[in-house]
Design a protein around this motif. Structure first.
Motif, PDB file in Angstrom:
ATOM      1  N   GLN A  52       7.630  20.707  15.064  1.00  0.00           N
ATOM      2  CA  GLN A  52       7.123  20.617  16.413  1.00  0.00           C
ATOM      3  C   GLN A  52       8.285  20.574  17.400  1.00  0.00           C
ATOM      4  OE1 GLN A  52       4.211  21.409  17.519  1.00  0.00           O
ATOM      5  NE2 GLN A  52       3.272  19.459  17.998  1.00  0.00           N
ATOM      6  N   TYR A 120      -9.646  16.677  24.289  1.00  0.00           N
ATOM      7  CA  TYR A 120      -9.174  17.748  23.420  1.00  0.00           C
ATOM      8  C   TYR A 120      -8.637  18.914  24.241  1.00  0.00           C
ATOM      9  CZ  TYR A 120      -9.262  20.341  18.989  1.00  0.00           C
ATOM     10  OH  TYR A 120      -8.914  21.029  17.849  1.00  0.00           O
ATOM     11  N   GLY A 129      -1.840  23.039  22.153  1.00  0.00           N
ATOM     12  CA  GLY A 129      -2.590  22.784  20.929  1.00  0.00           C
ATOM     13  C   GLY A 129      -3.248  21.430  21.003  1.00  0.00           C
ATOM     14  N   VAL A 131      -5.318  18.325  18.397  1.00  0.00           N
ATOM     15  CA  VAL A 131      -5.668  17.858  17.068  1.00  0.00           C
ATOM     16  C   VAL A 131      -6.651  16.705  17.213  1.00  0.00           C
ATOM     17  CG1 VAL A 131      -3.707  16.261  16.942  1.00  0.00           C
ATOM     18  CG2 VAL A 131      -4.766  17.090  14.839  1.00  0.00           C
ATOM     19  N   GLU A 133     -10.002  14.262  14.934  1.00  0.00           N
ATOM     20  CA  GLU A 133     -10.462  13.751  13.650  1.00  0.00           C
ATOM     21  C   GLU A 133     -11.925  13.347  13.749  1.00  0.00           C
ATOM     22  OE1 GLU A 133      -9.372  10.228  10.411  1.00  0.00           O
ATOM     23  OE2 GLU A 133      -8.368  10.304  12.365  1.00  0.00           O
ATOM     24  N   CYS A 148      -9.328  12.015  19.301  1.00  0.00           N
ATOM     25  CA  CYS A 148      -8.229  12.957  19.526  1.00  0.00           C
ATOM     26  C   CYS A 148      -6.918  12.317  19.090  1.00  0.00           C
ATOM     27  CB  CYS A 148      -8.148  13.347  20.998  1.00  0.00           C
ATOM     28  SG  CYS A 148      -9.415  14.502  21.525  1.00  0.00           S
ATOM     29  N   LEU A 151      -0.448  15.386  19.464  1.00  0.00           N
ATOM     30  CA  LEU A 151       0.065  16.584  18.811  1.00  0.00           C
ATOM     31  C   LEU A 151       1.496  16.412  18.337  1.00  0.00           C
ATOM     32  CD1 LEU A 151      -0.886  19.486  18.140  1.00  0.00           C
ATOM     33  CD2 LEU A 151       0.229  20.233  20.240  1.00  0.00           C
ATOM     34  N   LEU A 156       2.561  21.009  10.839  1.00  0.00           N
ATOM     35  CA  LEU A 156       1.778  21.919  10.005  1.00  0.00           C
ATOM     36  C   LEU A 156       2.627  22.413   8.846  1.00  0.00           C
ATOM     37  CD1 LEU A 156      -0.081  24.063  12.678  1.00  0.00           C
ATOM     38  CD2 LEU A 156      -0.794  21.931  11.624  1.00  0.00           C
ATOM     39  N   ILE A 167      -2.393  20.030   7.593  1.00  0.00           N
ATOM     40  CA  ILE A 167      -1.922  19.147   8.658  1.00  0.00           C
ATOM     41  C   ILE A 167      -1.270  17.935   8.026  1.00  0.00           C
ATOM     42  CG2 ILE A 167      -2.601  17.775  10.655  1.00  0.00           C
ATOM     43  CD1 ILE A 167      -4.949  19.652  11.047  1.00  0.00           C
ATOM     44  N   PHE A 187      -8.105  21.133  14.423  1.00  0.00           N
ATOM     45  CA  PHE A 187      -6.878  21.656  15.039  1.00  0.00           C
ATOM     46  C   PHE A 187      -7.176  22.970  15.713  1.00  0.00           C
ATOM     47  CE2 PHE A 187      -3.145  24.430  14.872  1.00  0.00           C
ATOM     48  CZ  PHE A 187      -2.276  23.694  15.668  1.00  0.00           C
ATOM     49  N   THR A 188      -6.698  23.109  16.950  1.00  0.00           N
ATOM     50  CA  THR A 188      -6.916  24.334  17.717  1.00  0.00           C
ATOM     51  C   THR A 188      -5.632  24.685  18.457  1.00  0.00           C
ATOM     52  OG1 THR A 188      -9.238  23.757  18.075  1.00  0.00           O
ATOM     53  CG2 THR A 188      -8.293  25.448  19.499  1.00  0.00           C
ATOM     54  N   TYR A 198       1.542  26.649  16.521  1.00  0.00           N
ATOM     55  CA  TYR A 198       1.155  25.533  17.369  1.00  0.00           C
ATOM     56  C   TYR A 198       0.527  25.963  18.688  1.00  0.00           C
ATOM     57  CZ  TYR A 198       3.641  22.432  14.215  1.00  0.00           C
ATOM     58  OH  TYR A 198       4.036  21.735  13.114  1.00  0.00           O
TER      59      TYR A 198
END
Length: 372
Positions: A52, A120, A129, A131, A133, A148, A151, A156, A167, A187-188, A198
């Motif tokens: 990252q 998010y 990006g 992330v 749960e 949330c 990041l 990754l 992840i 994850f988006t 990312y």
């Protein structure tokens, strides 16, 4: 020189390999690989990690805090992108699913899928990006919360397939390890590039312009501080006649330096920043034109931006709904729908409705006249 030659064969998985053979040698000398390197490495697990750019993420957050227009643009895009709905074939299942999405715990005293998507999407726009749960309830019969994550605290790890990734997060020893329940993670990326998975922040390209803008504003503040707290320079010169006659010169320090006009450069910089957000200037409080209104072209472009953001969030909502349905033992399929984007004035909508009714009335009158 030994006798030998090159041989091409099709091996397991459809991979084409080239092999140089010679007497007494049956080993593989070369392998044809496309796009990705597959050579052995003593630290292969470290190589699989995609690092990252934590410094870049902190920079984007600093830009958002320093430039109010950027923060306003992010908040407006988040509000305009809301309004998610879900549809199921079974009405009872649809009602239960909608009730869950309205009441699910989103952390920090917030509830509902809209609150979760706001957090998010905030991370998605600023950092490129997001992330999250899905937290199961006791007994694994439903989801207790949607949370949330940060990041910058995850990494990754690419899998054996280019389509597979895992992840990873810090374990109890502080090292990055694969998180155990990958099916519960979300994850988006925003506009991911081939170099890394990312995503790209909406603020990419803005830090340079923001630095110029902050220099201008800081200089304006220094000039106003100088004008409010005046300092004088006193110069004494001996007179020509006697020592009692002296020439005293008193001047304000910095008064001979004119204050530069900041309106033109500030507007040029602000135009670059606003153009990156895709929002009309007057919606951000920039009254560059007192008669400016949202034109049809601006409304279409902003609608396109919002639709693209919704299209990015749709897989996340679908995954959450599918997980909840599986926990309920349901095999229903779910369709994600969004509310219509409304960017026009109520007066304009009323006029459009009036024109449609008048057109319908004229068509009916024409039909009756033709029948006679």
């Amino acid at each position: 020189m030994c006798a030998g030659g090159w041989e091409k064969g099709l091996h397991k998985g459809g991979v084409v390999r080239l092999k140089f053979w010679k007497r007494g040698d049956t080993g593989l000398a070369a392998q044809a690989v496309q796009l990705r390197s597959r050579e052995a490495h003593p630290f292969a697990q470290l190589r699989n990690f995609t690092p990252q750019r934590s410094g870049e993420l902190r920079l984007y957050q600093a830009v958002r805090e320093a430039v109010p227009v950027v923060d306003a643009a992010v908040c407006k895009l988040i509000r305009l992108s809301g309004g998610v709905k879900v549809l199921c074939d079974d009405l009872e299942t649809q009602t239960a699913l909608r009730t869950f999405l309205e009441r699910v715990n989103a952390g920090r005293g917030q509830h509902g899928i809209e609150a979760f998507l706001s957090q998010y999407l905030d991370s998605l726009l600023v950092y490129g990006g997001a992330v999250g749960e899905m937290v199961p309830a006791a007994g694994n019969r439903t989801l207790a919360a949607l949370l949330c994550g940060r990041l910058e605290q995850v990494e990754l790890r690419e899998g054996e397939s280019p389509l597979d990734f895992r992840i990873c997060g810090p374990d109890e020893h502080g090292s990055m390890a694969e998180l155990p329940y990958q099916e519960l993670l979300l994850f988006t990326p925003l506009h991911p590039e081939a170099a890394h998975p990312y995503g790209v922040s909406m603020l990419r390209g803005i830090p340079f312009m923001a630095d110029i803008l902050m220099k201008i504003y800081h200089t304006i503040g220094v000039n106003w501080e100088r004008c409010g707290n005046v300092r004088f320079a006193v110069t004494c010169r001996d007179g020509e006649g006697s020592a009692a006659q002296r020439d005293v010169d008193i001047r304000v320090i910095g008064a001979d330096a004119p204050v530069l006009d900041s309106q033109v450069p500030v507007r040029q910089v602000m135009e670059q920043i606003v153009a990156k957000t895709g929002i009309p200037p007057f919606m951000l409080g920039l009254n560059w034109n007192s008669t400016e209104r949202m034109s049809a072209q601006q409304a279409d472009m902003l609608t396109t931006e919002i639709t693209a953001l919704r299209r990015t969030l749709t897989p996340v909502v679908e995954k959450i709904c599918r997980m909840w349905l599986r926990m309920q033992g349901s095999t229903e399929t779910v369709t994600v729908d969004w509310e219509d984007i409304n960017l026009q004035d109520e007066v304009e909508e009323a006029k459009a409705e009036l024109y449609r009714e008048q057109a319908r009335k004229l068509r009916n009158e024409n039909d009756l006249a033709e029948k006679k």
